[in-house]
Every structure is written in C-alpha cells, then in structure tokens.
Design an enzyme around this catalytic site. Structure first.
Site, short mmCIF file in Angstrom:
data_model
loop_
_atom_site.label_atom_id
_atom_site.label_comp_id
_atom_site.label_asym_id
_atom_site.label_seq_id
_atom_site.Cartn_x
_atom_site.Cartn_y
_atom_site.Cartn_z
N LYS A 1 0.86 -1.31 0.01
CA LYS A 1 0.00 0.02 -0.02
C LYS A 1 0.75 1.25 -0.10
O LYS A 1 1.92 0.97 0.27
CB LYS A 1 -0.79 0.05 1.20
CG LYS A 1 -2.22 0.72 1.08
CD LYS A 1 -3.33 0.28 0.64
CE LYS A 1 -4.50 0.93 0.15
NZ LYS A 1 -5.53 0.26 -0.11
N ASP B 1 -7.13 4.05 -4.20
CA ASP B 1 -7.80 4.10 -3.23
C ASP B 1 -8.26 5.45 -2.97
O ASP B 1 -8.69 6.16 -4.15
CB ASP B 1 -6.77 3.73 -2.02
CG ASP B 1 -7.39 3.29 -0.73
OD1 ASP B 1 -7.76 2.17 -0.73
OD2 ASP B 1 -7.52 4.14 -0.02
P1 NDP Z 1 -12.95 7.66 -2.82
O1 NDP Z 1 -11.93 8.48 -2.73
O2 NDP Z 1 -13.62 7.62 -4.32
O3 NDP Z 1 -14.34 8.10 -1.84
C1 NDP Z 1 -14.06 8.13 -0.60
C2 NDP Z 1 -15.40 8.25 0.19
O4 NDP Z 1 -15.20 8.34 1.53
C3 NDP Z 1 -15.95 9.82 -0.07
O5 NDP Z 1 -17.19 9.99 -0.14
C4 NDP Z 1 -15.25 10.60 1.12
O6 NDP Z 1 -15.71 11.87 1.32
C5 NDP Z 1 -15.28 9.52 2.05
N1 NDP Z 1 -14.39 9.76 3.05
C6 NDP Z 1 -12.97 9.79 2.91
N2 NDP Z 1 -12.44 9.91 4.01
C7 NDP Z 1 -13.44 10.16 5.00
C8 NDP Z 1 -13.32 10.39 6.44
N3 NDP Z 1 -12.07 10.59 7.20
N4 NDP Z 1 -14.54 10.46 7.28
C9 NDP Z 1 -15.89 10.41 6.37
N5 NDP Z 1 -15.72 10.11 5.17
C10 NDP Z 1 -14.71 10.02 4.39
O7 NDP Z 1 -12.52 6.34 -2.17
P2 NDP Z 1 -13.10 4.80 -2.42
O8 NDP Z 1 -14.55 4.81 -2.66
O9 NDP Z 1 -12.10 4.09 -3.36
O10 NDP Z 1 -12.67 4.27 -1.10
C11 NDP Z 1 -13.42 4.17 -0.12
C12 NDP Z 1 -13.00 3.07 0.86
O11 NDP Z 1 -13.05 1.67 0.27
C13 NDP Z 1 -11.60 3.20 1.55
O12 NDP Z 1 -11.87 2.60 2.82
C14 NDP Z 1 -10.67 2.06 0.52
O13 NDP Z 1 -9.53 1.83 1.36
C15 NDP Z 1 -11.64 1.13 0.61
N6 NDP Z 1 -11.19 0.19 -0.60
C16 NDP Z 1 -11.29 0.95 -2.05
C17 NDP Z 1 -11.01 -0.07 -3.07
C18 NDP Z 1 -11.02 0.49 -4.40
O14 NDP Z 1 -10.95 -0.38 -5.39
N7 NDP Z 1 -11.20 2.00 -4.82
C19 NDP Z 1 -10.96 -1.31 -2.82
C20 NDP Z 1 -11.03 -2.02 -1.57
C21 NDP Z 1 -11.19 -1.12 -0.82
P3 NDP Z 1 -14.91 13.20 1.21
O15 NDP Z 1 -14.94 13.37 -0.30
O16 NDP Z 1 -15.46 14.05 1.99
O17 NDP Z 1 -13.79 13.09 1.37
O1 2IT Z 2 -7.97 -1.68 -0.84
C1 2IT Z 2 -7.80 -2.23 -1.81
O2 2IT Z 2 -7.67 -3.37 -2.13
C2 2IT Z 2 -7.77 -1.16 -2.80
N1 2IT Z 2 -7.73 0.16 -2.82
C3 2IT Z 2 -7.61 -1.67 -4.38
C4 2IT Z 2 -6.01 -2.30 -4.37
C5 2IT Z 2 -5.90 -2.70 -5.95
O3 2IT Z 2 -4.60 -3.11 -6.25
O4 2IT Z 2 -6.70 -2.90 -6.78
#
Ligand code: NDP
Ligand code: 2IT
Length: 447
Positions: free
Chosen positions: A126, A166
């Site tokens: 990461k 992420d």
């Molecule tokens: P994005 O940046 O697309 O969206 C993040 C969302 O979460 C936004 O709505 C953001 O709001 C909100 N958020 C972020 N930080 C905070 C906080 N401190 N408090 C409240 N809301 C918060 O990210 P993703 O959708 O990609 O990721 C969301 C989660 O999923 C994370 O935990 C990530 O690690 C996990 N994840 C993502 C993967 C991926 O493929 N993208 C894979 C597996 C897990 P704001 O705009 O106000 O910051």
């Molecule tokens: O938390 C996660 O699994 C991710 N942000 C996606 C990682 C990836 O390599 O697609």
C-alpha cells in the site's frame, strides 16, 4: 492461549507503539490466527505472524511540486511493500491529508490477507501521500502525480509491485501516474491497475469493489435463504466503492436510503434510484462537488451535517467510506433497528467494539478484507489481461469477479463456522488468508 496472544501483541506494541490503526488491524488478526497456529504444528514455533507484521520494505520520499500560484509545495510519499510470498506487491495508493505510516501499514497488512483470499497470485502493499486533492485544479493534480511517480517508479514494476487507486486516487490520477512511469521507463507495461479502457484497463475494474461487496453480501444473505429484493440499504461514502455498491443493490432490487461524505450524510426516504444515482456520479466524479448538493436537485431528501448514517433504520448496512467510521454505539443502533447484515466496502470501517456487537447479536458481518476484495481481484484480472495482451468482455470479467467473491465466501465458511452454525467471517477470512501466505513463506525458508 490468552498469554500467547498477549505476549505477541505486547511485542508488536513495543515496536509500533505510535501506530494505533496498524495495531488495531494486527490485534484482530492475532486473536483469530494465533489459536489456529497453536493447534497446527507446521506453523507453530516459526514466528510466522511476527514475520508477517514486519514490512519487507518501507519507502518514504519527498514529493515537491509547484501549485497554480507558483508556490512550491512539499508532501510526503510512501510505499509499504509488506509481503511478497505469493506474488508481486499489490495494493492501492491513497491521497488524503490523514495519510501516515500507521494508516498505510494497517492497509498494507490487511491487503496481504485480502489478496491471498482472492485466489490470485498477489502479495500485499500500500502507498500514498498526505497530499489533499480537494480543491486542487486538474493541472495541480497532474503535477503532483508526476512528481510522486518521479520517485516511485524506481521501486515498482509489473513483476515487482503494482499499485492502484484508493481514497483520492481514481482514473484521473492513475492516468497521470501511468504517463510519468511510461516516460521514465520508456516501456508500456501493466505496472498500475485501474487504467483507462483504451490503454490497458479492464472492463468492470471501476465497478468491481462495490459490485463485489454486494455479491459477497448476497452470498451471506443466501445462507439465510434471503436476498436483496425489497431490502432497505444504508450506505456510507459517495466515492468509487459506495457508488457501485449502490448501483448493484438497485440492480438486485434493493432500496438505497443514504450516501455520505466527510461533511455528513443524505437520507432519501423515497430511495436513491438509478436516475438519482446518475446525478450523484456526475456530482462526485465530474463536478467534484459535495454530497449535500444532492438536496438542490432532490429537496425532499435531508442532509445531516457532520454525522454518519448508522441511525437510519435498515436491513443491510454497507460502510464504504473509511476506517473506524462505525463505532460501538453505531453498531448497537443498527442491531436495535433490525439490521441483519453488515458488509464492509471500506477497509476496517468498523471498530473492534462494533464488531463484537455484531457478533454477539449473531447478525451477518463481513470484514473488508473478504467483502471488498473484488476490487483488487479485478486488478489481478487486469494484470492477467495485460500479460496476455488481450481484453475480456464485461460479461467475462463480471463472471470471474462473481466466482471469486463466491470462492472467498466459501473460504470464510471453511474456517469460520462455529459449532452452532454461526459464521464468524472475521476468523474465517483471517485464517484462510493466513494459511496460503504462511505455506508459501515456509516453502521459501527464512528470507
Ligand atoms: P473515494 O476517494 O472514491 O471515496 C471516498 C469516500 O469516502 C468519499 O465519499 C469521502 O468523502 C469519504 N471519506 C473519505 N475519508 C473520510 C473520512 N475521514 N471521514 C468520512 N468520510 C470519508 O475512495 P474509494 O471509494 O475508493 O474508497 C472508499 C473505501 O474503500 C476506503 O476505505 C478504501 O480503502 C476502500 N477500498 C477501495 C477500493 C477501491 O478499489 N477503490 C478497494 C477496496 C477497498 P470526502 O469526499 O468528503 O472525502
Ligand atoms: O484496498 C484495496 O483493496 C484497494 N484499494 C484496491 C487495490 C488494488 O490493487 O486494486
């Protein structure tokens, strides 16, 4: 047993005392995996878990860039190369002001188990930066991404370490990062995943984490003879994961009641339907606005400032925003309001005390390392397509994603079923993830 766990955690705390999120992630794994190690001679006495909590390599670097007003900005960049026993390091990059060593080490540690669960050959890593993309122009984002890759390119490669997105890193950022990597290395390779469709990306990768989470929840509901039809679903976040979780819930006949961002949540009693979701996607992905602006188009909804949506009555909850966004009181509210299933789209969104509430109430609960693995699994499928120099159809990738989520669910049942039939998906995911990595580490010796 308690003593074994305590001795192990004391040592990890001594070495990493100032990293609360990392310790939280390690504690959850240690409590479920150490009892398994103790019962299995091949793992016992080999310090395998102690080796797994120590990153193979930690890289930190300076990222200097010039903002639109001509001022020089300095951020900190990181890449944690946690474990490469079963494949090249693989995991996302997070750009958020809260990024620090503790956050990235917890994410990298979780990633090792998650990637092992996907059935694909990927190690865990990461990275990211404390850079805050909010309010930055496209040019500033580009300059930052280029500066970030100006150092990271030395440490990654298609057979070494393959980053992805992420929080704060989506298709726009992956494009800028890929462009600079290609320029510096003078080669076009599958070094990042989440790429655009015309330059090596995989169909379904944008949807994969959210879809996969709902496929996993569907599998859990199936164990109770139930499904998503007519279910009221509360979702947090409004980014990549939340958007596509919402889309899949709608496709399966559920109703989406909430979405959120770090400013608060919107509650739409009439349901966030396909048209409203398209509005949210435009608002968040193109206009880069705030979720509260939903009310300007849909005034019957309410916006609750500064709060998370867990007090809204629902059947299913999908936390899809960030770590520790759902605490003990939230978990009690969900259970008291009749919630039967919680499936984590985010990484470690539920606190330890919240998970205890879910387990005591014997409701379905899936930890992110199992339920959100669809994203990285589809990244693995993107890597395969890149190596084959070939592209699968939407249907082909979607079917593979579904099968992988189903296999992960099976692994959780194998290692997580209690005597009374209740499935502890936390134990199941941790042990199933551990076994594959541990076997590879044993085979490769002390390296
Ligand atoms: P994005 O940046 O697309 O969206 C993040 C969302 O979460 C936004 O709505 C953001 O709001 C909100 N958020 C972020 N930080 C905070 C906080 N401190 N408090 C409240 N809301 C918060 O990210 P993703 O959708 O990609 O990721 C969301 C989660 O999923 C994370 O935990 C990530 O690690 C996990 N994840 C993502 C993967 C991926 O493929 N993208 C894979 C597996 C897990 P704001 O705009 O106000 O910051
Ligand atoms: O938390 C996660 O699994 C991710 N942000 C996606 C990682 C990836 O390599 O697609």
């Amino acid at each position: 047993m308690k003593n074994n766990i305590k001795a192990f955690l004391d040592l990890v705390k001594e070495r990493n005392g100032d990293e609360p999120e990392f310790l939280q992630a390690v504690e959850e794994v240690a409590e479920t995996v150490i009892p398994y190690i103790v019962k299995h001679d091949i793992y016992y006495g080999k310090n395998i878990l102690l080796r797994m909590v120590e990153p193979e390599r930690v890289i930190t670097f300076r990222v200097c860039w010039v903002d639109d007003s001509g001022e020089i900005q300095v951020n900190r960049g990181y890449r944690i190369q946690m474990n490469s026993a079963i494949g090249p390091y693989k995991g996302g990059l997070r750009f958020h002001p809260t990024v620090n060593m503790s956050i990235l080490k917890f994410l990298a540690f979780e990633q090792v188990f998650k990637n092992s669960l996907t059935t694909l050959p990927m190690g865990g890593g990461k990275g990211g930066s404390d850079f805050d993309p909010k309010g930055k122009s496209d040019n500033e984002i580009m300059r930052f991404c280029h500066a970030f890759m100006g150092e990271l390119f030395r440490h990654i490669g298609p057979n070494t370490d393959v980053p992805a997105g992420d929080i704060g890193v989506g298709s726009r950022e992956i494009g800028f990062l890929f462009g600079m990597y290609k320029k510096l290395r003078n080669e076009f390779t599958g070094v990042l995943t989440g790429k655009g469709m015309s330059w090596g990306g995989s169909l379904i990768r944008p949807e994969a984490t959210g879809y996969g989470n709902v496929y996993f929840a569907e599998k859990m509901l199936e164990t109770k003879g139930d499904n998503f039809k007519g279910k009221n679903v509360v979702i947090s976040g409004s980014g990549n994961v939340a958007q596509y979780a919402a889309e899949k819930v709608l496709q399966l006949g559920g109703r989406v009641l909430t979405l959120s961002d770090s400013s608060g949540y919107i509650y739409d009693e009439a349901g966030i339907d396909t048209e409203k979701l398209a509005f949210v996607m435009e608002l968040k992905n193109v206009k880069r606005g705030r979720i509260s602006e939903y009310l300007e188009s849909y005034p019957n909804a309410t916006f609750v400032k500064g709060k998370t949506p867990w007090n809204v009555k629902c059947d299913v909850a999908l936390p899809c925003a960030t770590q520790n966004e759902l605490d003990e009181a939230d978990a009690k509210a969900l259970v008291d309001n009749g919630c039967i299933c919680v499936s984590e789209g985010a990484n470690m969104p539920s606190t330890k005390a919240a998970i205890t509430v879910f387990h005591n109430a014997k409701i379905l609960f899936a930890p992110g390392k199992a339920s959100n693995a669809g994203g990285v699994a589809t990244s693995g499928l993107e890597m395969t397509q890149n190596s084959l120099r070939f592209k699968w159809t939407r249907e082909e990738v979607n079917t593979k994603l579904k099968d992988i989520m189903s296999d992960i669910h099976k692994s959780c049942l194998e290692f997580g079923e209690d005597e009374d039939g209740y499935v502890d998906y936390v134990r199941g995911a941790n042990i199933a993830g551990f076994v594959k990595v541990a076997d590879a580490m044993l085979a490769q010796g002390v390296v």
